[in-house]
Design an enzyme around this catalytic site. Structure first.
Site, mmCIF file in Angstrom:
data_model
loop_
_atom_site.group_PDB
_atom_site.id
_atom_site.type_symbol
_atom_site.label_atom_id
_atom_site.label_comp_id
_atom_site.label_asym_id
_atom_site.label_seq_id
_atom_site.Cartn_x
_atom_site.Cartn_y
_atom_site.Cartn_z
ATOM 1 N N HIS A 127 36.198 31.105 19.515
ATOM 2 C CA HIS A 127 35.460 31.719 20.624
ATOM 3 C C HIS A 127 36.414 32.337 21.642
ATOM 4 O O HIS A 127 37.195 31.629 22.286
ATOM 5 C CB HIS A 127 34.562 30.652 21.287
ATOM 6 C CG HIS A 127 33.736 31.189 22.398
ATOM 7 N ND1 HIS A 127 33.541 30.522 23.584
ATOM 8 C CD2 HIS A 127 33.047 32.361 22.507
ATOM 9 C CE1 HIS A 127 32.775 31.252 24.371
ATOM 10 N NE2 HIS A 127 32.464 32.366 23.750
ATOM 11 N N GLU A 139 38.716 29.163 22.214
ATOM 12 C CA GLU A 139 38.243 27.832 21.837
ATOM 13 C C GLU A 139 38.175 27.772 20.309
ATOM 14 O O GLU A 139 37.526 28.624 19.693
ATOM 15 C CB GLU A 139 36.852 27.557 22.428
ATOM 16 C CG GLU A 139 36.872 27.350 23.927
ATOM 17 C CD GLU A 139 35.466 27.214 24.527
ATOM 18 O OE1 GLU A 139 35.280 26.344 25.386
ATOM 19 O OE2 GLU A 139 34.561 27.998 24.156
HETATM 20 N N1 3HC Z 1 42.026 46.281 28.420
HETATM 21 C C1 3HC Z 1 43.177 46.536 29.063
HETATM 22 N N2 3HC Z 1 43.311 46.436 30.403
HETATM 23 C C2 3HC Z 1 42.223 46.078 31.107
HETATM 24 C C3 3HC Z 1 40.974 45.812 30.505
HETATM 25 C C4 3HC Z 1 40.908 45.918 29.084
HETATM 26 N N3 3HC Z 1 39.781 45.669 28.399
HETATM 27 N N4 3HC Z 1 40.083 45.488 31.465
HETATM 28 C C5 3HC Z 1 40.743 45.556 32.638
HETATM 29 N N5 3HC Z 1 42.035 45.897 32.423
HETATM 30 C C6 3HC Z 1 43.101 46.052 33.395
HETATM 31 C C7 3HC Z 1 42.807 47.059 34.472
HETATM 32 O O1 3HC Z 1 43.176 48.352 34.067
HETATM 33 C C8 3HC Z 1 43.646 46.565 35.623
HETATM 34 O O2 3HC Z 1 44.975 47.017 35.501
HETATM 35 P P1 3HC Z 1 45.887 47.209 36.827
HETATM 36 O O3 3HC Z 1 46.015 45.846 37.437
HETATM 37 O O4 3HC Z 1 47.159 47.747 36.299
HETATM 38 O O5 3HC Z 1 45.111 48.162 37.676
HETATM 39 C C9 3HC Z 1 43.679 45.064 35.435
HETATM 40 O O6 3HC Z 1 43.244 44.802 34.087
HETATM 41 C C10 3HC Z 1 42.771 44.393 36.389
HETATM 42 O O7 3HC Z 1 41.488 44.988 36.297
HETATM 43 P P2 3HC Z 1 40.640 45.428 37.539
HETATM 44 O O8 3HC Z 1 41.516 45.884 38.659
HETATM 45 O O9 3HC Z 1 39.560 46.347 37.058
HETATM 46 O O10 3HC Z 1 39.867 44.176 38.001
HETATM 47 P P3 3HC Z 1 40.313 42.684 38.233
HETATM 48 O O11 3HC Z 1 41.615 42.572 38.953
HETATM 49 O O12 3HC Z 1 39.096 42.052 38.836
HETATM 50 O O13 3HC Z 1 40.547 42.058 36.795
HETATM 51 C C11 3HC Z 1 39.372 40.849 35.160
HETATM 52 C C12 3HC Z 1 39.600 42.183 35.829
HETATM 53 C C13 3HC Z 1 40.582 40.415 34.349
HETATM 54 C C14 3HC Z 1 38.188 41.040 34.235
HETATM 55 C C15 3HC Z 1 39.114 39.755 36.265
HETATM 56 O O14 3HC Z 1 38.146 40.199 37.148
HETATM 57 C C16 3HC Z 1 38.643 38.435 35.673
HETATM 58 O O15 3HC Z 1 39.423 37.639 35.196
HETATM 59 N N6 3HC Z 1 37.312 38.221 35.746
HETATM 60 C C17 3HC Z 1 36.694 37.026 35.179
HETATM 61 C C18 3HC Z 1 36.514 37.208 33.716
HETATM 62 C C19 3HC Z 1 35.901 36.019 33.084
HETATM 63 O O16 3HC Z 1 35.555 35.011 33.717
HETATM 64 N N7 3HC Z 1 35.726 36.096 31.777
HETATM 65 C C20 3HC Z 1 35.066 35.061 31.007
HETATM 66 C C21 3HC Z 1 33.629 35.421 30.844
HETATM 67 S S1 3HC Z 1 32.752 34.209 29.933
HETATM 68 C C22 3HC Z 1 32.947 34.680 28.332
HETATM 69 O O17 3HC Z 1 33.513 35.706 28.010
HETATM 70 C C23 3HC Z 1 32.360 33.788 27.318
HETATM 71 C C24 3HC Z 1 31.187 34.396 26.624
HETATM 72 O O18 3HC Z 1 30.778 33.516 25.616
HETATM 73 C C25 3HC Z 1 30.024 34.657 27.545
#
Ligand code: 3HC
Length: 270
Positions: A127, A139
């Site tokens: 996961h 996971e």
């Molecule tokens: N690929 C490559 N780079 C990416 C990307 C991707 N898919 N998505 C975002 N980035 C990059 C951005 O370009 C940005 O780069 P920079 O710092 O050089 O500008 C950097 O990552 C940070 O992105 P943002 O500035 O847009 O936004 P954030 O600083 O908020 O970071 C995030 C984005 C990493 C998604 C952060 O907000 C985060 O950790 N959020 C929580 C995510 C989370 O909790 N995920 C788990 C969800 S639950 C799950 O998935 C389980 C399922 O079963 C439901």
């Protein structure tokens, strides 16, 4: 999530066959991989040659028979047991006996998928978390019949992807969603009850607890339909009221407000 998983495997040097239901979905997924790799190039985290080599390791197909030579298959289709079991049955008839079949399910019973195959010891959960290229966790889900050799191989695979693996049992939500989903659902209940604005709920958890996203923003990011399915599966298994999907979540999903992917969820992205 499939595109993210394919991307991290190809980035780690694995030859990857990407299977999608149709050409449109395949094109969308491949475009997402290119866009994500380009972001890493723009940031200077990857050079253009490595990006091109990663893309060259990906083969896109809509024919399940093209997976026949794979040693490991990671399924990330819709959270629907009937669809997953049908795919597991097809894969079992196709793959070499040593091949491992994993599900990226977040909440469905993995042993039920394993039982659809003649290789239950080679079936486990794997996961990932959104966005897969950035989130460090995987996971590894051990069912009551998964072999230790399969678990060891998946821990080694996760390490190769640069991820940290944790071992979870085959119960809905595993470790992370078992904690995360009730929290997200409670945020919806608070908003629904008018206890706070959506912005204040999100700001509260960001600034008060150091979360990168507040719960309602995270719900829009994960997808409200996905969360709704997970909550229903968890509630069905545990009968814990904290896991029951709140009425507002159901109504948003019925209205087609699925979060970022549909342009509208708790927030408007249009
Ligand atoms: N690929 C490559 N780079 C990416 C990307 C991707 N898919 N998505 C975002 N980035 C990059 C951005 O370009 C940005 O780069 P920079 O710092 O050089 O500008 C950097 O990552 C940070 O992105 P943002 O500035 O847009 O936004 P954030 O600083 O908020 O970071 C995030 C984005 C990493 C998604 C952060 O907000 C985060 O950790 N959020 C929580 C995510 C989370 O909790 N995920 C788990 C969800 S639950 C799950 O998935 C389980 C399922 O079963 C439901």
């Amino acid at each position: 999530m499939g595109s993210g998983i394919a991307q991290v495997a190809a980035s780690a040097g694995c030859g990857v066959v990407v299977l999608e239901a149709d050409r449109t979905a395949l094109d969308r997924g491949m475009a997402a991989i290119r866009k994500s790799l380009d972001k890493f190039v723009d940031k200077g985290a990857l050079d253009a040659k490595a990006r091109d080599a990663t893309i060259a390791r990906l083969t896109a197909t809509t024919d399940v028979a093209d997976l026949a030579r794979c040693d490991l298959v990671i399924e990330a289709v819709v959270e629907n047991m009937a669809v997953k079991k049908e795919l597991f049955r097809a894969l079992d008839g196709l793959l070499a006996p040593h091949a491992i079949i994993c599900s990226n399910t977040s909440s469905l019973c993995v042993v039920e998928m394993a039982a659809a195959t003649k290789r239950p010891a080679n079936v486990a959960g794997l996961h990932f978390f959104n966005p897969v290229p950035l989130m460090k966790l995987v996971e590894v889900v051990k069912t009551i019949v998964t072999s230790q050799a399969t678990i060891d191989a998946l821990f080694a695979f996760a390490r190769r992807l640069g991820k940290t693996a944790i071992l979870a049992q085959d119960t809905p939500g595993f470790i992370v969603n078992r904690l995360l989903v009730p929290y997200l659902l409670y945020a919806i209940r608070m908003y629904e009850a008018g206890l706070a604005s959506r912005e204040d709920i999100d700001e509260g958890m960001k600034l008060g607890c150091g979360h990168p996203m507040g719960p309602l923003t995270l719900l829009d990011f994960v997808g409200l339909d996905t969360t709704y399915y997970i909550a229903e599966i968890m509630f069905d298994e545990f009968k814990d009221p904290l896991m029951a999907p709140p009425p507002l979540l159901k109504r948003l999903v019925l209205a087609g407000r699925l979060g970022r992917k549909s342009g509208h969820g708790f927030y408007d992205y249009t």
